[in-house]
Design an enzyme around this catalytic site. Structure first.
Site, PDB file in Angstrom:
ATOM      1  N   ASP A 114      -1.512  -8.411  -3.818  1.00 41.67           N
ATOM      2  CA  ASP A 114      -1.714  -7.335  -2.836  1.00 41.67           C
ATOM      3  C   ASP A 114      -1.587  -5.960  -3.505  1.00 41.67           C
ATOM      4  OD1 ASP A 114       0.927  -8.059  -3.301  1.00 41.67           O
ATOM      5  OD2 ASP A 114       1.548  -7.951  -1.214  1.00 41.67           O
ATOM      6  N   ALA A 141       0.841  -1.202   0.000  1.00 39.40           N
ATOM      7  CA  ALA A 141       0.000   0.000   0.000  1.00 39.40           C
ATOM      8  C   ALA A 141       0.876   1.253   0.000  1.00 39.40           C
ATOM      9  CB  ALA A 141      -0.943  -0.010   1.201  1.00 39.40           C
TER      10      ALA A 141
END
Ligand code: MEV
Length: 322
Positions: free
Chosen positions: A154, A113
Site C-alpha cells: 500500500d 497515504a
C-alpha cells in the site's frame, strides 16, 4: 512556510496475504486522494486536525512526539514526523491538516497515504529531498513501527502510483504499463482489522504448513499470469484468474459471506471474474466486466448489499499540490 501534498489510495488487484510471505502481488493506485497541509509555526507545538478520522485540535509539545497516549487517528502522522526528524529537536512547531477524498473505512489505505504525504511534505519543507525509494523506506518503517506487520504494498502504491507488481519489502517495485482497466468496485460496508486477519491466516499456516504454503505458491503463479493478462488487456483471462485467486483466499478463510454474495452477484450478472480486494471479510470486492455488462454487474453487486464506488485506477503517485 506551508505546503500541501496529496497521495492516492490503493486497491489490491491480486496476491493479498501471500504477499506478506514473500510472494508477488499487483496493486493499483486509485483516483481518490489524501491531502495533507503542513505548516511550520514558531511555537514548538505539534498540532493535528484530521476530521475524517475524528481528530480535532490534537496538540502536544514537539519534544513529546511519540510519547503518551496517541489517538488512533493521529498515530501514523505523529510517528511519521518523529521518524522523519529522527528524534532530533527542532525549534519550529508543525501544524498539520489532513483531508481525505475517500472514506477511511473503504480499505483504500488512508493510514499509508497520510504517512507518505507527511514525510513528503516535511522533506520539501526542510529541503531534504528524498527519492521515491527513500520515501517508501521511511514510510514503510513508520507503518511497521505502528502495525508491526504488513507487506508495504500500500505504501508502494501511494508513493509510486500507477499499477505495480510488488514484492515485499520493496524488493521489487515494478510499474506495469497499462492504460485501461475495466474495474468495478463494490464496498461491503464491513470493517475488519487487517493485522487480525493477517494473524489469523498465519495461525492457519502454522497448523497446516504444507497446505497453506501450497496456496501461497498457487497465488504466486496466478499473479505472474495476471501480470501478463493485465498488460495485454486479456480481460477474459484476468477475470478467470480473479476467480482462482478468490478460491484460494476462501481456503485462507478470509472470504466472508457478504463479500462472497457480492462476488457471486457480479459473476452471475456477467462479470468475467470477481474477487475480494485487501485483507478480506470486509472492505471492498472488485470485478472485471465488458462495457455492455457493466450496468448489470453493478446491479448484481448492489442487490447483494454492496455499494458501488466509482474509482479511477492507475492514478498518479504522491505529489506536491501547486
Ligand atoms: C491487506 O490490504 C493486504 C494484506 O496482504 C496485508 C499486507 O499485504 O500488508 C492482507
Amino acid at each position: 512556510m506551508k505546503i500541501t501534498v496529496s497521495a492516492p489510495g490503493k486497491l489490491m488487484l491480486f496476491g493479498e496475504h501471500a504477499v506478506v510471505y514473500g510472494r508477488p502481488c499487483i496493486v493499483t493506485a486509485v483516483g481518490q486522494r489524501m491531502k495533507i497541509t503542513v505548516e511550520l509555526t514558531d511555537d514548538s507545538m505539534f498540532q493535528l486536525n484530521a476530521p475524517d478520522v475524528s481528530v480535532i485540535n490534537y496538540q502536544k509539545p514537539m519534544s513529546q512526539l511519540g510519547q503518551g497516549n496517541i489517538p488512533k487517528g493521529a498515530k501514523f502522522v505523529e510517528i511519521a514526523v518523529l521518524n522523519f526528524l529522527k528524534k532530533q529537536r527542532i525549534k519550529k512547531g508543525l501544524k498539520i491538516t489532513t483531508k481525505s477524498e475517500f472514506n477511511s473505512q473503504f480499505g483504500f489505505g488512508s493510514s499509508s497515504a497520510s504517512t507518505v504525504c507527511v514525510i513528503k511534505a516535511l522533506s520539501e519543507l526542510f529541503g531534504k529531498k528524498l527519492s521515491n525509494k527513500q520515501l517508501f523506506d521511511l514510510a514503510y518503517k513508520t507503518v511497521l513501527d505502528i502495525q508491526g506487520k504488513g507487506s508495504g504494498f500500500d505504501v508502494a502504491a501511494t508513493v509510486f502510483g500507477g499499477t505495480l507488481y510488488y514484492i515485499t519489502p520493496g524488493k521489487v517495485i515494478e510499474s506495469l504499463n497499462i492504460d485501461s482497466l475495466p474495474l468495478i468496485v463494490g464496498y461491503s460496508g464491513l470493517k475488519f482489522d487487517t493485522v487480525t486477519l493477517v494473524n489469523q491466516v498465519s495461525k492457519l499456516a502454522e497448523k497446516y504448513p504444507q497446505v497453506i504454503e501450497n496456496v501461497y505458491s498457487q497465488i504466486e503463479k496466478l499473479v505472474e499470469q495476471a501480470k501478463i493478462a493485465l498488460v495485454s488487456k486479456d480481460w477474459v483471462t484476468l477475470g478467470e484468474l480473479m476467480n482462482f485467486n478468490e478460491g484460494l483466499l476462501s481456503i485462507l478463510g478470509v472470504e466472508g459471506k457478504k463479500l462472497a454474495d457480492m462476488i457471486y452477484g457480479a459473476r452471475e450478472a456477467g462479470a468475467y471474474g470477481a474477487k475480494l480486494s485487501g485483507a478480506g471479510i470486509g472492505d471492498c470486492m472488485i470485478a472485471i466486466a465488458t462495457d455492455d455488462t457493466t450496468q448489470a454487474v453493478k446491479a448484481g453487486i448492489t442487490k447483494a448489499g454492496g455499494q458501488i464506488i466509482d474509482v479511477e485506477t492507475n492514478a498518479e503517485g504522491v505529489k506536491v499540490e501547486r
